[in-house]
Design a protein around this motif. Structure first.
Motif, short mmCIF file in Angstrom:
data_model
loop_
_atom_site.label_atom_id
_atom_site.label_comp_id
_atom_site.label_asym_id
_atom_site.label_seq_id
_atom_site.Cartn_x
_atom_site.Cartn_y
_atom_site.Cartn_z
N PRO A 21 -1.70 8.90 -5.38
CA PRO A 21 -2.56 8.99 -4.19
C PRO A 21 -2.17 7.96 -3.12
O PRO A 21 -1.66 6.88 -3.43
N LEU A 22 -2.45 8.32 -1.89
CA LEU A 22 -2.07 7.48 -0.75
C LEU A 22 -3.29 6.72 -0.22
O LEU A 22 -4.43 7.20 -0.33
N ASP A 23 -3.03 5.54 0.35
CA ASP A 23 -4.12 4.75 0.95
C ASP A 23 -4.39 5.16 2.39
O ASP A 23 -5.53 5.19 2.85
N ALA A 68 5.95 0.72 8.54
CA ALA A 68 5.21 0.64 7.28
C ALA A 68 6.11 0.13 6.15
O ALA A 68 5.70 -0.70 5.34
N SER A 69 7.34 0.61 6.10
CA SER A 69 8.21 0.20 4.99
C SER A 69 8.69 -1.24 5.17
O SER A 69 8.69 -2.02 4.22
N ARG A 70 9.05 -1.62 6.41
CA ARG A 70 9.52 -3.01 6.62
C ARG A 70 8.42 -4.02 6.31
O ARG A 70 8.69 -5.15 5.93
N LEU A 71 7.17 -3.60 6.48
CA LEU A 71 6.07 -4.53 6.20
C LEU A 71 5.65 -4.45 4.72
O LEU A 71 4.60 -4.96 4.34
N GLY A 72 6.48 -3.85 3.91
CA GLY A 72 6.27 -3.95 2.46
C GLY A 72 5.38 -2.89 1.86
O GLY A 72 4.68 -3.15 0.86
N ASN A 73 5.39 -1.71 2.42
CA ASN A 73 4.59 -0.63 1.86
C ASN A 73 5.48 0.47 1.28
O ASN A 73 6.64 0.61 1.67
N HIS A 74 4.89 1.22 0.37
CA HIS A 74 5.57 2.38 -0.22
C HIS A 74 5.26 3.57 0.69
O HIS A 74 4.10 3.94 0.85
N VAL A 75 6.30 4.14 1.30
CA VAL A 75 6.07 5.19 2.31
C VAL A 75 6.47 6.56 1.78
O VAL A 75 7.56 6.74 1.22
N THR A 76 5.56 7.51 1.98
CA THR A 76 5.85 8.92 1.70
C THR A 76 5.93 9.63 3.05
O THR A 76 4.96 9.61 3.82
N ALA A 77 7.09 10.23 3.35
CA ALA A 77 7.24 10.95 4.62
C ALA A 77 7.17 12.45 4.36
O ALA A 77 7.74 12.94 3.39
N PHE A 78 6.45 13.15 5.23
CA PHE A 78 6.36 14.61 5.15
C PHE A 78 7.09 15.18 6.37
O PHE A 78 6.79 14.80 7.50
N THR A 79 8.03 16.07 6.14
CA THR A 79 8.77 16.66 7.26
C THR A 79 8.98 18.14 7.03
O THR A 79 9.05 18.60 5.90
N THR A 80 9.06 18.88 8.16
CA THR A 80 9.39 20.30 8.04
C THR A 80 10.89 20.52 8.19
O THR A 80 11.36 21.64 8.05
N MET A 96 0.84 -1.20 0.00
CA MET A 96 0.00 0.00 0.00
C MET A 96 0.88 1.25 0.00
O MET A 96 2.08 1.18 0.22
N ARG A 97 0.21 2.36 -0.25
CA ARG A 97 0.92 3.66 -0.21
C ARG A 97 0.55 4.35 1.10
O ARG A 97 -0.62 4.67 1.34
N ILE A 98 1.56 4.53 1.94
CA ILE A 98 1.34 5.06 3.28
C ILE A 98 2.05 6.40 3.42
O ILE A 98 3.24 6.51 3.13
N LEU A 121 -5.41 11.55 -0.48
CA LEU A 121 -5.86 10.16 -0.35
C LEU A 121 -6.58 9.72 -1.61
O LEU A 121 -7.32 10.49 -2.23
N GLY A 122 -6.39 8.45 -1.97
CA GLY A 122 -7.17 7.86 -3.03
C GLY A 122 -8.54 7.48 -2.50
O GLY A 122 -8.89 7.76 -1.33
N SER A 123 -9.35 6.79 -3.35
CA SER A 123 -10.68 6.35 -2.91
C SER A 123 -10.54 5.43 -1.71
O SER A 123 -9.61 4.62 -1.65
N ASP A 124 -11.46 5.56 -0.77
CA ASP A 124 -11.46 4.75 0.46
C ASP A 124 -10.22 4.98 1.32
O ASP A 124 -9.91 4.15 2.19
N GLY A 125 -9.49 6.03 1.05
CA GLY A 125 -8.30 6.32 1.85
C GLY A 125 -8.66 6.84 3.23
O GLY A 125 -9.76 7.36 3.46
N THR A 126 -7.71 6.72 4.15
CA THR A 126 -7.96 7.11 5.55
C THR A 126 -6.89 8.08 6.05
O THR A 126 -5.70 7.80 5.91
#
Ligand code: NAP
Ligand code: ZN
Length: 339
Positions: free
Chosen positions: A228-230, A185-197, A167-169, A249-254
Protein backbone atom coordinates in the motif's frame (compact mmCIF):
# COMPACT_ATOMS: atom_id res chain seq x y z
CA UNK A 1 9.08 48.99 -25.02
CA UNK A 2 7.65 46.96 -27.86
CA UNK A 3 7.13 43.27 -27.04
CA UNK A 4 7.11 40.50 -29.65
CA UNK A 5 5.04 37.56 -28.52
CA UNK A 6 3.07 34.51 -29.67
CA UNK A 7 -0.65 34.55 -28.99
CA UNK A 8 -3.77 32.45 -29.48
CA UNK A 9 -6.40 34.83 -30.83
CA UNK A 10 -9.33 32.55 -30.09
CA UNK A 11 -10.14 29.26 -28.41
CA UNK A 12 -7.99 26.35 -29.66
CA UNK A 13 -6.19 28.53 -32.21
CA UNK A 14 -2.61 28.10 -33.39
CA UNK A 15 -0.38 30.81 -31.98
CA UNK A 16 0.38 33.84 -34.13
CA UNK A 17 2.82 36.71 -33.69
CA UNK A 18 1.50 39.60 -31.58
CA UNK A 19 3.18 42.93 -30.77
CA UNK A 20 2.23 45.19 -27.90
CA UNK A 21 3.63 48.00 -25.78
CA UNK A 22 4.80 47.42 -22.24
CA UNK A 23 5.17 50.46 -20.01
CA UNK A 24 7.86 50.84 -17.36
CA UNK A 25 7.20 48.61 -14.32
CA UNK A 26 5.21 50.25 -11.52
CA UNK A 27 5.29 49.62 -7.77
CA UNK A 28 6.64 46.15 -6.98
CA UNK A 29 6.71 45.00 -10.60
CA UNK A 30 9.72 44.25 -12.70
CA UNK A 31 10.35 43.51 -16.36
CA UNK A 32 12.13 40.30 -17.29
CA UNK A 33 13.79 39.59 -20.62
CA UNK A 34 12.83 36.01 -21.44
CA UNK A 35 15.65 33.60 -22.24
CA UNK A 36 13.66 30.35 -22.04
CA UNK A 37 10.11 29.35 -21.24
CA UNK A 38 8.80 25.87 -20.49
CA UNK A 39 5.50 24.60 -21.86
CA UNK A 40 3.17 23.34 -19.15
CA UNK A 41 -0.01 21.46 -19.98
CA UNK A 42 -1.85 24.36 -18.30
CA UNK A 43 -0.80 26.48 -21.30
CA UNK A 44 -2.80 24.07 -23.47
CA UNK A 45 -5.77 24.13 -21.07
CA UNK A 46 -5.69 27.94 -21.34
CA UNK A 47 -5.43 27.93 -25.17
CA UNK A 48 -8.42 25.55 -25.21
CA UNK A 49 -10.20 27.63 -22.54
CA UNK A 50 -10.85 24.42 -20.58
CA UNK A 51 -11.23 26.38 -17.36
CA UNK A 52 -13.48 29.14 -18.77
CA UNK A 53 -11.14 31.89 -17.61
CA UNK A 54 -9.05 32.62 -20.72
CA UNK A 55 -9.00 36.11 -22.16
CA UNK A 56 -8.00 36.27 -25.82
CA UNK A 57 -5.60 37.14 -27.29
CA UNK A 58 -3.74 34.82 -24.92
CA UNK A 59 0.05 34.88 -24.68
CA UNK A 60 0.77 31.63 -22.82
CA UNK A 61 3.97 30.75 -20.98
CA UNK A 62 4.46 30.61 -17.23
CA UNK A 63 7.75 28.76 -16.76
CA UNK A 64 9.94 31.74 -17.51
CA UNK A 65 13.66 32.02 -17.02
CA UNK A 66 15.15 35.38 -17.79
CA UNK A 67 17.03 38.44 -16.78
CA UNK A 68 15.70 41.46 -14.92
CA UNK A 69 15.93 44.49 -17.20
CA UNK A 70 13.83 47.05 -15.31
CA UNK A 71 12.53 47.30 -11.73
CA UNK A 72 9.63 49.31 -10.31
CA UNK A 73 10.23 51.98 -7.64
CA UNK A 74 9.29 49.67 -4.73
CA UNK A 75 11.62 46.79 -5.69
CA UNK A 76 14.53 46.41 -3.27
CA UNK A 77 15.69 42.81 -3.54
CA UNK A 78 16.28 42.47 -7.27
CA UNK A 79 18.61 44.37 -9.55
CA UNK A 80 18.91 44.79 -13.27
CA UNK A 81 20.89 41.81 -14.58
CA UNK A 82 19.65 39.31 -11.95
CA UNK A 83 18.74 35.86 -13.27
CA UNK A 84 15.21 35.00 -12.15
CA UNK A 85 12.41 32.58 -12.80
CA UNK A 86 8.68 33.32 -12.88
CA UNK A 87 6.01 30.65 -12.57
CA UNK A 88 2.22 30.62 -12.72
CA UNK A 89 1.76 33.27 -10.05
CA UNK A 90 2.48 36.90 -10.93
CA UNK A 91 1.11 38.55 -7.78
CA UNK A 92 -1.02 38.32 -4.63
CA UNK A 93 -2.52 40.76 -2.12
CA UNK A 94 0.38 40.06 0.32
CA UNK A 95 -1.64 40.90 3.44
CA UNK A 96 -4.43 38.35 3.79
CA UNK A 97 -4.21 35.42 6.21
CA UNK A 98 -2.85 33.10 3.52
CA UNK A 99 -0.23 35.54 2.25
CA UNK A 100 0.90 36.29 5.82
CA UNK A 101 1.45 32.62 6.54
CA UNK A 102 3.53 32.17 3.39
CA UNK A 103 0.79 30.49 1.37
CA UNK A 104 0.44 33.21 -1.27
CA UNK A 105 -0.70 30.58 -3.76
CA UNK A 106 -3.96 30.31 -1.78
CA UNK A 107 -4.64 34.08 -1.78
CA UNK A 108 -8.12 35.09 -2.97
CA UNK A 109 -6.48 37.84 -5.02
CA UNK A 110 -3.79 35.71 -6.65
CA UNK A 111 -2.82 36.89 -10.11
CA UNK A 112 -1.93 34.35 -12.77
CA UNK A 113 0.82 35.32 -15.18
CA UNK A 114 -1.35 34.24 -18.13
CA UNK A 115 -4.78 35.06 -16.73
CA UNK A 116 -5.81 38.41 -18.21
CA UNK A 117 -2.10 39.16 -18.59
CA UNK A 118 0.53 38.39 -21.25
CA UNK A 119 2.87 35.51 -20.38
CA UNK A 120 6.30 34.26 -21.31
CA UNK A 121 5.97 33.18 -24.96
CA UNK A 122 7.38 36.63 -25.62
CA UNK A 123 10.67 38.47 -25.45
CA UNK A 124 9.68 40.37 -22.27
CA UNK A 125 7.26 39.75 -19.43
CA UNK A 126 6.22 41.72 -16.34
CA UNK A 127 5.39 40.36 -12.88
CA UNK A 128 5.48 41.38 -9.24
CA UNK A 129 9.16 41.09 -8.30
CA UNK A 130 8.14 39.22 -5.14
CA UNK A 131 7.18 36.37 -7.47
CA UNK A 132 10.42 36.52 -9.47
CA UNK A 133 12.78 34.02 -7.88
CA UNK A 134 16.57 34.08 -8.07
CA UNK A 135 17.71 30.75 -9.48
CA UNK A 136 20.52 28.87 -7.73
CA UNK A 137 23.81 28.61 -9.59
CA UNK A 138 24.13 25.20 -11.14
CA UNK A 139 20.51 25.13 -12.28
CA UNK A 140 20.94 26.05 -15.96
CA UNK A 141 18.74 28.39 -18.00
CA UNK A 142 17.16 25.59 -20.05
CA UNK A 143 16.04 23.47 -17.11
CA UNK A 144 15.13 26.18 -14.58
CA UNK A 145 11.79 27.24 -16.09
CA UNK A 146 9.98 23.90 -15.65
CA UNK A 147 10.82 23.91 -11.95
CA UNK A 148 8.94 27.21 -11.53
CA UNK A 149 5.52 25.74 -12.27
CA UNK A 150 5.71 21.97 -12.73
CA UNK A 151 8.41 21.49 -10.13
CA UNK A 152 6.92 23.61 -7.38
CA UNK A 153 3.46 22.17 -7.99
CA UNK A 154 4.45 18.56 -7.36
CA UNK A 155 6.90 19.44 -4.60
CA UNK A 156 4.29 21.46 -2.70
CA UNK A 157 1.55 18.87 -3.29
CA UNK A 158 3.71 16.01 -2.04
CA UNK A 159 4.78 18.00 1.02
CA UNK A 160 1.21 19.03 1.88
CA UNK A 161 0.01 15.47 1.34
CA UNK A 162 2.46 14.43 4.05
CA UNK A 163 5.54 13.26 2.14
CA UNK A 164 8.67 13.01 4.26
CA UNK A 165 11.26 10.27 3.80
CA UNK A 166 10.91 6.51 3.97
CA UNK A 167 7.38 6.60 2.62
CA UNK A 168 5.69 4.89 -0.29
CA UNK A 169 4.73 7.46 -2.90
CA UNK A 170 2.70 6.83 -6.05
CA UNK A 171 2.90 9.13 -9.07
CA UNK A 172 0.22 8.80 -11.77
CA UNK A 173 1.51 9.97 -15.18
CA UNK A 174 5.14 10.41 -16.18
CA UNK A 175 4.78 13.68 -18.06
CA UNK A 176 6.22 17.09 -17.24
CA UNK A 177 4.95 17.21 -13.67
CA UNK A 178 5.06 13.46 -13.13
CA UNK A 179 8.72 12.98 -14.00
CA UNK A 180 9.67 15.78 -11.62
CA UNK A 181 7.50 14.22 -8.89
CA UNK A 182 9.34 10.91 -9.33
CA UNK A 183 12.68 12.70 -8.97
CA UNK A 184 11.76 14.81 -5.93
CA UNK A 185 10.12 11.95 -4.05
CA UNK A 186 12.89 9.43 -4.73
CA UNK A 187 15.81 11.83 -4.10
CA UNK A 188 14.26 12.69 -0.75
CA UNK A 189 14.41 9.05 0.26
CA UNK A 190 11.04 7.62 -0.63
CA UNK A 191 10.01 4.42 -2.38
CA UNK A 192 8.30 5.58 -5.58
CA UNK A 193 5.74 3.70 -7.66
CA UNK A 194 5.16 5.33 -11.07
CA UNK A 195 2.04 4.64 -13.14
CA UNK A 196 2.30 5.32 -16.87
CA UNK A 197 0.29 4.57 -19.98
CA UNK A 198 3.43 4.81 -22.14
CA UNK A 199 5.47 1.61 -22.21
CA UNK A 200 8.58 3.40 -23.44
CA UNK A 201 8.59 5.56 -20.30
CA UNK A 202 8.95 2.62 -17.89
CA UNK A 203 12.73 2.23 -18.12
CA UNK A 204 13.21 5.97 -17.91
CA UNK A 205 11.01 6.24 -14.82
CA UNK A 206 13.28 3.67 -13.14
CA UNK A 207 16.35 5.67 -14.13
CA UNK A 208 14.72 8.75 -12.57
CA UNK A 209 14.40 6.87 -9.29
CA UNK A 210 11.12 4.93 -9.38
CA UNK A 211 11.52 1.63 -7.51
CA UNK A 212 8.39 0.20 -9.14
CA UNK A 213 6.83 1.10 -12.49
CA UNK A 214 3.34 -0.01 -13.43
CA UNK A 215 2.28 0.29 -17.07
CA UNK A 216 -1.48 0.84 -17.27
CA UNK A 217 -3.01 0.49 -20.75
CA UNK A 218 -5.36 3.44 -21.42
CA UNK A 219 -8.87 2.82 -20.12
CA UNK A 220 -7.83 -0.26 -18.13
CA UNK A 221 -7.95 -0.84 -14.38
CA UNK A 222 -4.50 -0.15 -12.87
CA UNK A 223 -2.81 -3.20 -11.30
CA UNK A 224 -2.09 -2.70 -7.57
CA UNK A 225 1.45 -2.01 -6.36
CA UNK A 226 3.24 -4.61 -4.23
CA UNK A 227 2.48 -2.74 -1.01
CA UNK A 228 0.00 0.00 0.00
CA UNK A 229 1.01 3.58 -0.71
CA UNK A 230 1.08 6.53 1.70
CA UNK A 231 0.54 9.23 -0.90
CA UNK A 232 -0.58 9.09 -4.52
CA UNK A 233 -0.24 12.26 -6.59
CA UNK A 234 -2.21 12.45 -9.83
CA UNK A 235 -0.70 14.46 -12.69
CA UNK A 236 -3.01 13.15 -15.45
CA UNK A 237 -5.65 15.57 -16.81
CA UNK A 238 -8.04 12.78 -17.81
CA UNK A 239 -10.70 10.79 -15.98
CA UNK A 240 -9.08 7.66 -14.52
CA UNK A 241 -10.22 4.84 -12.26
CA UNK A 242 -9.99 6.88 -9.03
CA UNK A 243 -11.60 4.14 -6.92
CA UNK A 244 -8.72 1.79 -7.77
CA UNK A 245 -6.10 4.41 -6.92
CA UNK A 246 -7.89 5.20 -3.64
CA UNK A 247 -7.87 1.49 -2.84
CA UNK A 248 -4.06 1.40 -3.23
CA UNK A 249 -3.63 3.71 -0.24
CA UNK A 250 -2.83 2.38 3.19
CA UNK A 251 -4.48 3.75 6.35
CA UNK A 252 -4.36 7.54 6.54
CA UNK A 253 -3.16 7.60 2.95
CA UNK A 254 -3.80 10.61 0.70
CA UNK A 255 -4.82 10.81 -2.94
CA UNK A 256 -3.68 14.24 -4.09
CA UNK A 257 -4.73 15.89 -7.35
CA UNK A 258 -2.60 18.42 -9.14
CA UNK A 259 -4.05 17.78 -12.59
CA UNK A 260 -7.59 18.95 -13.15
CA UNK A 261 -9.76 16.30 -14.83
CA UNK A 262 -11.83 18.95 -16.49
CA UNK A 263 -14.74 17.03 -17.89
CA UNK A 264 -16.06 15.01 -14.94
CA UNK A 265 -16.41 15.26 -11.17
CA UNK A 266 -14.18 12.95 -9.14
CA UNK A 267 -16.38 10.11 -7.90
CA UNK A 268 -15.13 7.51 -5.43
CA UNK A 269 -16.96 4.99 -3.24
CA UNK A 270 -17.34 6.25 0.32
CA UNK A 271 -16.62 3.22 2.54
CA UNK A 272 -13.07 2.49 1.31
CA UNK A 273 -12.31 6.08 2.29
CA UNK A 274 -13.97 5.87 5.70
CA UNK A 275 -12.69 2.45 6.75
CA UNK A 276 -9.01 3.41 6.35
CA UNK A 277 -9.36 7.14 7.15
CA UNK A 278 -8.10 7.94 3.64
CA UNK A 279 -8.12 11.48 2.28
CA UNK A 280 -8.57 13.15 -1.09
CA UNK A 281 -7.06 16.59 -1.62
CA UNK A 282 -6.00 18.91 -4.42
CA UNK A 283 -3.14 21.37 -4.46
CA UNK A 284 -2.41 24.52 -6.51
CA UNK A 285 1.20 25.50 -7.41
CA UNK A 286 3.19 26.52 -4.30
CA UNK A 287 3.79 29.62 -2.17
CA UNK A 288 7.02 31.63 -2.02
CA UNK A 289 8.57 29.72 0.89
CA UNK A 290 7.89 26.36 -0.79
CA UNK A 291 9.32 27.76 -4.01
CA UNK A 292 12.57 28.58 -2.21
CA UNK A 293 12.66 25.15 -0.55
CA UNK A 294 11.97 23.44 -3.88
CA UNK A 295 14.72 25.37 -5.68
CA UNK A 296 17.22 24.58 -2.93
CA UNK A 297 16.21 20.92 -2.94
CA UNK A 298 16.55 20.79 -6.73
CA UNK A 299 20.01 22.36 -6.55
CA UNK A 300 21.18 20.14 -3.66
CA UNK A 301 19.83 16.83 -4.91
CA UNK A 302 20.41 17.36 -8.62
CA UNK A 303 16.76 17.40 -9.63
CA UNK A 304 16.89 18.60 -13.26
CA UNK A 305 13.91 18.36 -15.58
CA UNK A 306 14.56 16.35 -18.75
CA UNK A 307 13.80 18.66 -21.61
CA UNK A 308 13.50 19.05 -25.35
CA UNK A 309 14.23 22.56 -26.60
CA UNK A 310 12.49 24.37 -29.45
CA UNK A 311 13.22 27.86 -30.79
CA UNK A 312 10.38 30.23 -29.85
CA UNK A 313 9.42 30.53 -33.53
CA UNK A 314 8.50 26.80 -33.50
CA UNK A 315 6.07 27.26 -30.64
CA UNK A 316 3.19 25.60 -32.51
CA UNK A 317 5.25 22.45 -33.20
CA UNK A 318 6.25 22.37 -29.55
CA UNK A 319 2.63 22.75 -28.36
CA UNK A 320 1.54 19.92 -30.66
CA UNK A 321 4.38 17.76 -29.34
CA UNK A 322 3.03 18.26 -25.79
CA UNK A 323 -0.60 17.81 -26.80
CA UNK A 324 0.12 14.46 -28.48
CA UNK A 325 2.11 13.21 -25.44
CA UNK A 326 5.26 12.82 -27.54
CA UNK A 327 7.34 15.17 -25.42
CA UNK A 328 10.06 13.64 -23.28
CA UNK A 329 9.54 15.15 -20.73
CA UNK A 330 9.19 18.94 -20.84
CA UNK A 331 9.31 21.18 -23.89
CA UNK A 332 11.24 24.41 -23.42
CA UNK A 333 11.18 27.34 -25.82
CA UNK A 334 14.38 29.31 -26.27
CA UNK A 335 14.40 32.95 -27.30
CA UNK A 336 16.18 33.89 -30.51
CA UNK A 337 18.74 36.22 -28.90
CA UNK A 338 19.25 34.54 -25.53
CA UNK A 339 22.34 35.71 -23.71
P1 NAP B 1 1.92 16.57 -19.53
O1 NAP B 1 3.38 16.83 -19.58
O2 NAP B 1 1.13 16.60 -20.78
O3 NAP B 1 1.75 15.17 -18.78
C1 NAP B 1 0.51 14.58 -18.55
C2 NAP B 1 0.70 13.06 -18.57
O4 NAP B 1 -0.55 12.46 -18.31
C3 NAP B 1 1.14 12.49 -19.90
O5 NAP B 1 2.52 12.55 -20.09
C4 NAP B 1 0.66 11.06 -19.81
O6 NAP B 1 1.56 10.32 -18.99
C5 NAP B 1 -0.62 11.21 -19.00
N1 NAP B 1 -1.83 11.25 -19.84
C6 NAP B 1 -2.22 12.21 -20.68
N2 NAP B 1 -3.42 11.93 -21.22
C7 NAP B 1 -3.82 10.78 -20.69
C8 NAP B 1 -5.00 9.98 -20.80
N3 NAP B 1 -5.99 10.33 -21.63
N4 NAP B 1 -5.08 8.86 -20.06
C9 NAP B 1 -4.08 8.50 -19.25
N5 NAP B 1 -2.94 9.23 -19.10
C10 NAP B 1 -2.82 10.35 -19.81
O7 NAP B 1 1.21 17.61 -18.55
P2 NAP B 1 1.83 18.41 -17.30
O8 NAP B 1 2.40 19.69 -17.77
O9 NAP B 1 2.63 17.48 -16.49
O10 NAP B 1 0.50 18.82 -16.52
C11 NAP B 1 -0.33 17.80 -15.97
C12 NAP B 1 -1.58 18.42 -15.39
O11 NAP B 1 -1.23 19.19 -14.24
C13 NAP B 1 -2.32 19.37 -16.33
O12 NAP B 1 -3.71 19.20 -16.12
C14 NAP B 1 -1.90 20.75 -15.81
O13 NAP B 1 -2.84 21.75 -16.11
C15 NAP B 1 -1.86 20.46 -14.34
N6 NAP B 1 -1.10 21.43 -13.56
C16 NAP B 1 -1.61 21.77 -12.35
C17 NAP B 1 -0.93 22.65 -11.56
C18 NAP B 1 -1.48 22.99 -10.21
O14 NAP B 1 -1.17 24.05 -9.69
N7 NAP B 1 -2.23 22.11 -9.59
C19 NAP B 1 0.27 23.21 -11.99
C20 NAP B 1 0.78 22.82 -13.22
C21 NAP B 1 0.08 21.92 -14.01
P3 NAP B 1 1.98 8.79 -19.36
O15 NAP B 1 2.45 8.84 -20.78
O16 NAP B 1 3.05 8.50 -18.37
O17 NAP B 1 0.75 7.98 -19.15
ZN1 ZN C 1 1.96 25.29 -15.22
Amino acid sequence: MEVHAWAAKHRGAALEPLCYELGPPEGHDCTVKVRTCGICHSDLHMVDDDWGMTRFPLVPGHEVLGEVVEVGPMVRHLRVGDRVGVGWQAGACMHCRDCLRGEENLCDHTRGLIVGHHGGFADFVQADARFCFPIPEGVGDDVAGPLLCGGVTVFSALRHAGMGSGMRIGVIGVGGLGHMAVMFASRLGNHVTAFTTSEDKAAFASELGAAEVIVVPRGKEPPAPKRPLDVVVNTVPAPLDWASYLGMLGSDGTLCFVAAPVDRPIAVPFFPMLSKRRRIMASPIGGRSVMREMLETAALFGVRPHIETFPMARVNDALEHVRSNKVRYRAVLTSADRA
